[in-house]
Design an enzyme around this catalytic site. Structure first.
Site, PDB file in Angstrom:
ATOM      1  N   GLY A   1       0.810  -1.217   0.000  1.00 47.37           N
ATOM      2  CA  GLY A   1       0.000   0.000   0.000  1.00 47.37           C
ATOM      3  C   GLY A   1       0.840   1.262   0.000  1.00 47.37           C
ATOM      4  O   GLY A   1       0.341   2.355  -0.240  1.00 47.37           O
ATOM      5  N   ARG A   2       2.110   1.093   0.345  1.00 53.31           N
ATOM      6  CA  ARG A   2       2.989   2.269   0.328  1.00 53.31           C
ATOM      7  C   ARG A   2       4.404   1.870  -0.066  1.00 53.31           C
ATOM      8  O   ARG A   2       5.381   2.410   0.430  1.00 53.31           O
ATOM      9  CB  ARG A   2       3.003   2.934   1.679  1.00 53.31           C
ATOM     10  CG  ARG A   2       3.385   2.003   2.810  1.00 53.31           C
ATOM     11  CD  ARG A   2       3.845   2.812   3.969  1.00 53.31           C
ATOM     12  NE  ARG A   2       3.941   1.996   5.161  1.00 53.31           N
ATOM     13  CZ  ARG A   2       4.314   2.476   6.318  1.00 53.31           C
ATOM     14  NH1 ARG A   2       4.608   3.739   6.439  1.00 53.31           N
ATOM     15  NH2 ARG A   2       4.397   1.696   7.355  1.00 53.31           N
TER      16      ARG A   2
ATOM     17  N   ASP B   1      -2.115   6.830   3.044  1.00 50.30           N
ATOM     18  CA  ASP B   1      -1.555   7.877   2.187  1.00 50.30           C
ATOM     19  C   ASP B   1      -0.362   7.401   1.362  1.00 50.30           C
ATOM     20  O   ASP B   1       0.175   8.149   0.538  1.00 50.30           O
ATOM     21  CB  ASP B   1      -1.167   9.099   3.030  1.00 50.30           C
ATOM     22  CG  ASP B   1      -0.159   8.758   4.120  1.00 50.30           C
ATOM     23  OD1 ASP B   1       0.376   7.623   4.129  1.00 50.30           O
ATOM     24  OD2 ASP B   1       0.091   9.620   4.984  1.00 50.30           O
TER      25      ASP B   1
ATOM     26  N   ARG C   1      14.812  -0.614   0.221  1.00 46.09           N
ATOM     27  CA  ARG C   1      15.055  -1.856   0.961  1.00 46.09           C
ATOM     28  C   ARG C   1      15.587  -2.926   0.016  1.00 46.09           C
ATOM     29  O   ARG C   1      15.124  -3.049  -1.115  1.00 46.09           O
ATOM     30  CB  ARG C   1      13.745  -2.314   1.597  1.00 46.09           C
ATOM     31  CG  ARG C   1      13.857  -3.609   2.377  1.00 46.09           C
ATOM     32  CD  ARG C   1      12.733  -3.771   3.355  1.00 46.09           C
ATOM     33  NE  ARG C   1      11.437  -3.862   2.709  1.00 46.09           N
ATOM     34  CZ  ARG C   1      10.276  -3.702   3.356  1.00 46.09           C
ATOM     35  NH1 ARG C   1      10.254  -3.454   4.643  1.00 46.09           N
ATOM     36  NH2 ARG C   1       9.133  -3.793   2.713  1.00 46.09           N
TER      37      ARG C   1
ATOM     38  N   ASP D   1       1.761 -11.806   6.465  1.00 48.49           N
ATOM     39  CA  ASP D   1       2.240 -10.955   5.364  1.00 48.49           C
ATOM     40  C   ASP D   1       3.624 -10.385   5.657  1.00 48.49           C
ATOM     41  O   ASP D   1       4.239  -9.782   4.780  1.00 48.49           O
ATOM     42  CB  ASP D   1       1.245  -9.828   5.061  1.00 48.49           C
ATOM     43  CG  ASP D   1       0.891  -9.019   6.296  1.00 48.49           C
ATOM     44  OD1 ASP D   1       0.428  -9.614   7.284  1.00 48.49           O
ATOM     45  OD2 ASP D   1       1.100  -7.793   6.277  1.00 48.49           O
ATOM     46  N   ASN D   2       4.107 -10.574   6.877  1.00 49.57           N
ATOM     47  CA  ASN D   2       5.468 -10.152   7.216  1.00 49.57           C
ATOM     48  C   ASN D   2       6.374 -11.352   7.452  1.00 49.57           C
ATOM     49  O   ASN D   2       7.476 -11.206   7.977  1.00 49.57           O
ATOM     50  CB  ASN D   2       5.450  -9.280   8.480  1.00 49.57           C
ATOM     51  CG  ASN D   2       4.743  -7.962   8.270  1.00 49.57           C
ATOM     52  OD1 ASN D   2       4.730  -7.420   7.166  1.00 49.57           O
ATOM     53  ND2 ASN D   2       4.135  -7.433   9.330  1.00 49.57           N
TER      54      ASN D   2
ATOM     55  N   ASP E   1       9.994  -6.169   7.977  1.00 47.50           N
ATOM     56  CA  ASP E   1       9.087  -5.216   8.635  1.00 47.50           C
ATOM     57  C   ASP E   1       9.613  -4.823  10.013  1.00 47.50           C
ATOM     58  O   ASP E   1       9.453  -5.550  10.993  1.00 47.50           O
ATOM     59  CB  ASP E   1       7.654  -5.750   8.751  1.00 47.50           C
ATOM     60  CG  ASP E   1       6.682  -4.606   9.075  1.00 47.50           C
ATOM     61  OD1 ASP E   1       7.060  -3.691   9.827  1.00 47.50           O
ATOM     62  OD2 ASP E   1       5.549  -4.630   8.572  1.00 47.50           O
TER      63      ASP E   1
HETATM   64  P1  AMP Z   1       2.529  -3.196   7.799  1.00 49.66           P
HETATM   65  O1  AMP Z   1       1.938  -2.953   9.141  1.00 49.66           O
HETATM   66  O2  AMP Z   1       3.586  -2.183   7.431  1.00 49.66           O
HETATM   67  O3  AMP Z   1       2.973  -4.604   7.584  1.00 49.66           O
HETATM   68  O4  AMP Z   1       1.366  -2.908   6.751  1.00 49.66           O
HETATM   69  C1  AMP Z   1       0.194  -3.689   6.646  1.00 49.66           C
HETATM   70  C2  AMP Z   1      -0.563  -3.284   5.398  1.00 49.66           C
HETATM   71  O5  AMP Z   1      -0.970  -1.911   5.479  1.00 49.66           O
HETATM   72  C3  AMP Z   1       0.235  -3.403   4.120  1.00 49.66           C
HETATM   73  O6  AMP Z   1      -0.645  -3.810   3.103  1.00 49.66           O
HETATM   74  C4  AMP Z   1       0.736  -1.999   3.907  1.00 49.66           C
HETATM   75  O7  AMP Z   1       1.050  -1.733   2.572  1.00 49.66           O
HETATM   76  C5  AMP Z   1      -0.454  -1.155   4.394  1.00 49.66           C
HETATM   77  N1  AMP Z   1      -0.054   0.183   4.843  1.00 49.66           N
HETATM   78  C6  AMP Z   1       0.619   0.489   5.992  1.00 49.66           C
HETATM   79  N2  AMP Z   1       0.808   1.821   6.071  1.00 49.66           N
HETATM   80  C7  AMP Z   1       0.266   2.385   4.957  1.00 49.66           C
HETATM   81  C8  AMP Z   1       0.119   3.725   4.458  1.00 49.66           C
HETATM   82  N3  AMP Z   1       0.603   4.775   5.114  1.00 49.66           N
HETATM   83  N4  AMP Z   1      -0.510   3.884   3.276  1.00 49.66           N
HETATM   84  C9  AMP Z   1      -1.003   2.841   2.608  1.00 49.66           C
HETATM   85  N5  AMP Z   1      -0.917   1.571   3.012  1.00 49.66           N
HETATM   86  C10 AMP Z   1      -0.291   1.327   4.179  1.00 49.66           C
HETATM   87 MG    MG Z   2       4.227  -5.506   6.235  1.00 56.65          MG
END
Ligand code: AMP
Ligand code: MG
Length: 479
Positions: free
Chosen positions: A87-88, A120, A171, A247-248, A257
């Site tokens: 998502g980012r 975002d 990364r 997913d991590n 992560d």
């Molecule tokens: P994470 O906690 O970083 O493993 O993220 C879990 C999910 O949320 C993943 O699909 C990320 O891409 C999405 N995500 C986390 N932060 C953001 C952000 N600021 N904008 C869009 N997607 C996000």
């Molecule tokens: Mg992640």
């Protein structure tokens, strides 16, 4: 046209498991950190260093890049999300280093994608630098991990609970394949896609296994093996990942992560740092069990490929999970033996090591510091701690060390027990300075963490636990 020598196998082989994406680009990218050692190891062209701010902000997309947002599902805190995805973040491309090893180069904080949902697509500078610092520290501690090649300040503001400077990180990973990638394929009922994904994963991580008669089983065993090694490394260093969602959870066995992670100071098996982990699902001592739970989710995605007969497939998968548990137990014990300078194996080793941990828990000893203090005590010939419980344990330890020269044992211990880890209070201190514009403390700390086992003059403060009045340390996901 700038070229990085990309060779994009993921884009070619795995249609349906990504969406093409263009980086947003930013107003005024400015290089914050550049990992020269990693740059050299990857054998990247000089233009990468010269134009790092543009390339890793996404402002300059190399001609041979094929930026894509990976699609994946995942179990988050036990609940299944059928579609997550980058998502980012985006995969810029893959490079092959001079030794022939393949690496993903990935941008995080590069803007919105089709998977952003309400987010975002951005990342604030503090968490970006935190990932740089902690993942590099892990690398120098010898733990399999993704690394960070560069961080770039975007010159734009990211809004969280307050306005923050934005940043992007580049990364580097052996791959970004994760259990969630397989879960997405499996939840679509796409058996052919899964077969392709298994072949692809084996090609990248264990090509020798690809030609066996049961590739899915070979992959499951290989991932279990790598994860047992990884989690044993985490546990031996007091590392709490904090968000072991599927997913991590990588196929490569790399730590992925660095959002809510932290190292424990005082030894506490129940240690939890993440602000959202109310039930302690990802507490320090739960990590091996969670790794096995994640492997079970992985195994489920593979059942149809393991055997046409579901009962037989389950039985075989169960065997892999049991092997994980046994291998983890062996690795854990081996690491504890090493931490105590013990050579060979003795029947009393499990109770000797566990009794030390119980003592450390009861007396709230600093986890990292205790093992260095034990080595020091061998050199000095004086006990590390003065209480009767410790003295009783110490007598057993010394008996087990036997006639071995104590200085040799101490030297062995110092090679596996770090003196310096990224102490939480120090991490916060240097990040706060960096966000205010002063990178000097960050660079000083990073330099110390590059040699975690060697005493360094002037670095004494980095070996100290947080002061008693520091309060509970809290970390955050998705920052
Ligand atoms: P994470 O906690 O970083 O493993 O993220 C879990 C999910 O949320 C993943 O699909 C990320 O891409 C999405 N995500 C986390 N932060 C953001 C952000 N600021 N904008 C869009 N997607 C996000
Ligand atoms: Mg992640």
């Amino acid at each position: 046209m700038v070229q990085l020598g990309f060779d994009n196998t993921y884009a070619r082989a795995l249609a349906g498991l990504y969406e093409p994406v263009q980086p947003a680009g930013f107003r005024a990218p400015e290089l914050l950190t550049f990992n020269s050692a990693l740059f050299v190891a990857l054998g990247l062209p000089a233009v990468v260093e010269a134009r790092a701010a543009e390339i890793f902000s996404g402002n300059l997309v190399p001609g041979d890049a094929q930026p894509l947002a990976m699609a994946y599902a995942g179990h988050q805190f036990g609940g299944f999300s059928p579609l997550l995805g980058d998502g980012r973040a985006l995969l810029l491309g893959e490079v092959v280093d001079p030794r022939g090893e393949r690496w993903d180069i990935h941008l995080k904080g590069s803007g919105r994608t089709v998977f952003s949902r309400g987010g975002d697509g951005l990342a604030p500078m503090g968490p970006v630098l935190r990932e740089y610092l902690v993942s590099e520290a892990m690398y120098h501690l010898g733990v399999p991990t993704t690394r960070v090649l560069a961080t770039v300040k975007t010159g734009e503001t990211v809004y969280r609970d307050r306005p923050l400077p934005g940043a992007v990180l580049a990364r580097v990973a052996r791959s970004h394949l994760r259990v969630g990638t397989f879960e997405l394929c499996a939840s679509r009922g796409d058996v052919d896609g899964l077969r392709r994904l298994v072949a692809y994963a084996l090609e990248r991580h264990g090509p020798a296994l690809a030609d066996g008669d049961n590739p899915a089983m070979a992959l499951l065993d290989a991932v279990a093996e790598r994860q047992s090694r990884l989690v044993a490394a985490w546990m031996s260093l007091g590392f709490v990942h904090g968000v072991m969602n599927t997913d991590n959870f990588t196929i490569s066995g790399e730590t992925l992560d660095y959002g809510p992670c932290a190292f424990i100071d005082r030894y506490d098996p129940d240690a939890v740092f993440s602000s959202i982990d109310h039930g302690g699902r990802y507490a320090y001592s739960n990590q091996p069990g969670i790794a096995q739970w994640n492997l079970a989710r992985f195994a489920e995605t593979l059942l149809a490929l393991i055997d046409d007969d579901t009962d037989r497939a389950i039985e075989r998968a169960q065997g892999a999970l049991e092997r994980f548990a046994a291998t983890y137990r062996e690795r854990r014990l081996a690491r504890l033996r090493d931490k105590l300078g013990l050579t060979g194996e003795a029947q009393g080793d499990p109770s000797l090591t566990d009794d030390l941990l119980a003592y450390m828990r009861a007396t709230r000893r600093d986890f990292t510091g205790t093992f260095r203090a034990l080595a020091e005590s061998l050199r000095a010939g004086t006990p590390a701690f003065d209480d009767a419980d410790f003295r009783a344990w110490e007598a057993r330890w010394k008996a087990r060390l036997g006639a071995d020269d104590p200085r040799d044992a101490a030297a062995r211990m110092d090679r596996v027990n770090p003196l310096y880890i990224p102490r939480n209070h120090q991490v916060e201190r240097v990040l706060a300075a960096a966000v205010e514009g002063d990178m000097a403390p960050f660079r000083e700390m990073m330099a110390v963490l590059e040699h975690p086992f060697d005493a360094q003059e002037g670095a004494e403060a980095y070996a100290e636990p947080a002061p008693d009045d520091a309060g509970r340390y809290v970390t955050f996901c998705g920052t």
